[in-house]
Design an enzyme around this catalytic site. Sequence first.
Site, PDB file in Angstrom:
ATOM      1  N   ASP A 243       0.836  -1.203   0.000  1.00  0.00           N
ATOM      2  CA  ASP A 243       0.000   0.000   0.000  1.00  0.00           C
ATOM      3  C   ASP A 243       0.873   1.256   0.000  1.00  0.00           C
ATOM      4  O   ASP A 243       2.082   1.203   0.261  1.00  0.00           O
ATOM      5  CB  ASP A 243      -0.901  -0.027   1.245  1.00  0.00           C
ATOM      6  CG  ASP A 243      -2.234   0.659   1.022  1.00  0.00           C
ATOM      7  OD1 ASP A 243      -2.331   1.503   0.122  1.00  0.00           O
ATOM      8  OD2 ASP A 243      -3.181   0.365   1.777  1.00  0.00           O
TER       9      ASP A 243
ATOM     10  N   ASP B  81     -10.921   2.627  -2.874  1.00  0.00           N
ATOM     11  CA  ASP B  81     -11.461   2.249  -1.563  1.00  0.00           C
ATOM     12  C   ASP B  81     -12.983   2.268  -1.587  1.00  0.00           C
ATOM     13  O   ASP B  81     -13.626   1.857  -0.627  1.00  0.00           O
ATOM     14  CB  ASP B  81     -10.938   3.198  -0.479  1.00  0.00           C
ATOM     15  CG  ASP B  81      -9.500   2.866  -0.105  1.00  0.00           C
ATOM     16  OD1 ASP B  81      -9.076   1.725  -0.348  1.00  0.00           O
ATOM     17  OD2 ASP B  81      -8.800   3.754   0.412  1.00  0.00           O
TER      18      ASP B  81
HETATM   19  C1  GLA Z   1      -5.711   2.009   2.290  1.00  0.00           C
HETATM   20  C2  GLA Z   1      -6.207   0.849   1.440  1.00  0.00           C
HETATM   21  C3  GLA Z   1      -7.216   0.040   2.207  1.00  0.00           C
HETATM   22  C4  GLA Z   1      -6.603  -0.440   3.499  1.00  0.00           C
HETATM   23  C5  GLA Z   1      -6.081   0.729   4.303  1.00  0.00           C
HETATM   24  C6  GLA Z   1      -5.318   0.253   5.515  1.00  0.00           C
HETATM   25  O1  GLA Z   1      -6.702   2.957   2.464  1.00  0.00           O
HETATM   26  O2  GLA Z   1      -6.719   1.316   0.236  1.00  0.00           O
HETATM   27  O3  GLA Z   1      -7.655  -1.057   1.434  1.00  0.00           O
HETATM   28  O4  GLA Z   1      -5.564  -1.355   3.224  1.00  0.00           O
HETATM   29  O5  GLA Z   1      -5.209   1.541   3.539  1.00  0.00           O
HETATM   30  O6  GLA Z   1      -4.825   1.286   6.275  1.00  0.00           O
END
Ligand code: GLA
Length: 699
Positions: free
Chosen positions: A450, A517
């Site tokens: 990420d 997201d």
């Molecule tokens: C980002 C990702 C999510 C999750 C969060 C965790 O927002 O897109 O899917 O993994 O981080 O902190």
Amino acid sequence: MPILVDAHGYVLETARHAYAVGLTPEKELALRYWGRKLPQLADYPPLPHYEGWASFNGAEHLTPHEYPTYRGGSFNEPCLKTTFSDGVRDTWLTFQRAIIVDEEDALTLRFDDAHYPLRVYVVYRLLADLDLIERYVEVQNHGDAPITLERALSAMWHLPPAGRYELVHFTGRWFDEWQMQREPLPRGVTRLDSKRGTSSHHHHPAAFFAHPHTTETHGDCWFATLEHSGNWALLAEHTDFDTVRVSMGLNDWDFAHRLEAGASLVTPSVFLGWAEGGFQDASQRLHALARRNVPHPQQVRPVLYNSWEATAFDVDADSQMRYAEVAAELGVELFVMDDGWFKGRDHDAAGLGDWTPDPRKFPHGLTPLIDHVKALGMQFGLWIEPEMVNPDSDLYRAHPDWALHYPTRPRTTARNQLVLNLARPDVQDYLIETLTTLLSEHDIAFVKWDMNRSLTEVGWDGAEPKEVWWRYTEGVYRVWGTLRARFPAVLWQACSGGGGRADLGILRYADQVWLSDNTEPTRRLPMQHHYLMLYPPNTLEAWVTDMGWESMPLSFRFHVSMCGNLGVGANITRWGAAQKAAARDLIAQYKAIRHIVQQGRVYRHEPDPRGGYYALHFVSADQRECALFVFRAHSPEPAHPYYVTVRGLLPDARYTAHELGICRSGAAWASVPLRFDLQPFESRLYTLKAQYDGEYHDF
Ligand code: GLA
């Protein structure tokens, strides 16, 4: 031989297309022809003689240069802009020689500056079967003094003159990525770019140029995509002479590259194509390109579970085991633990940088959980965010200088985190070793990498200050590439707060990306629809979550996610027996068709915004099977029909859709529309299977 030499220059022929370049009287490179492959070499035109237009626009300004430099009487956007050590800022490149390497389908043209020790190799590589041309340049300093590059784009190309063009591109923002824009290309320079250190949620480093009448299935379009995950720019210049000059590459905003004596810079690659069969024709070639890039092109993507949306940071060994048990019941094959597992990580203000399990949550480390997951018949995956550090972390306390910063300025935090300076080799080495330890000590089959913020205060005294952007991205590639080589079996997911870094460059390292997201299914439908214009379905990770659960049936939510690599992200511990049974059936159904979806050819249907309809179908690589999805999202129209024809099947083979009770030839499936009268939030999935004695042709 696809690279041909004629009296006027070079002709690059792919399966159906040709691209011819030649030299001007000043020995500069220019475009002669781009279009359909012609029967004979003599058919390709020479470079026309470009006349000037009054004293203001000489021939130099009007010639369609392939790699123009800032110099003399050319007032268009250049690809290369330099400053030599004596302050001279004009660059005059003249042709020296051509190198053709047949085994690599590559044509390299060498240009030297007329006065200074600057050399530029302009490289064309043919992807003959895909009808694509890869382009990049290598800029070398053969002198003793440094040369500063202020712009070093990868390529310029030209659309046929006097056409009417629309620019098709993708914009967005966090939670709202992958919106398609289609707008007439205005006069002047249109610039799309990223200044964030990632390719970004906001603009995507790929674009189509189409005629106003071009559709998904008909008409011409010219397209390009950049293999780079950092700052990038596309410049589309619609000139007053009715020409369109397009260039793309590393963003020259806050860019300077100091080319030391003897040093060189190789730019990222741009892939260029021209399609005659509408956007679908372009998309299918782009899919083939991305499929070749990913680390595991053929591997079946497992159905995964990820509890992030259900639990956020509230993870520990016992509760994750409970989620794993339910996931296994549903038929999930890969259990992924997201954020919250490492030292001090109870919220987003601490822990990033300390990649060891939190002893309060995992008193015996991760192994008991991993063993439990494996005993349930699943593989284990883990979330990391290696490029980041929280000020509240052991790593930051030990190495505050490792974060990007200017000594005299405050450090901007976003989501309470700072960005590690991955331009620094010592930071890269540290991450390689830390993550090697993590992956060696645990049986981890999948990593979600990420990256949850943009870069700010991009300072460092270890290099030319404005090189940090580029060096950062190279650093990410080095860390990821080393880990990929050390752990070749691991599947990788790229995520950047959703779709902030979902590009062709990252797909050399990651097998799949996270689009957004936002997992609400009716928002996902257009996002997926647009993503699939550029990238293949086996790179698209799609979860069924609790977003939309009150209004939409489970089948609708699953069907949306079944158009890529299916995952589940809902709070499955709250699901009742009936819901679990339905989910189990849908997951089983997905496993039966996933070879068609993941490896098949994608056919997108024109959405119907009035009725809220979306449809797409996938045809298996051997053309024997097809999976057709039709959706109706919420719509104010009470009743509204939608018509779908299934193209891409073998015309003479007969295909049966048992659920519809229809058996007809591929030609008939492509010609006789199916009518759908769905209710809001209704969806359909049909599979078509061939009965055919003839010969099948692989794509
Ligand atoms: C980002 C990702 C999510 C999750 C969060 C965790 O927002 O897109 O899917 O993994 O981080 O902190």
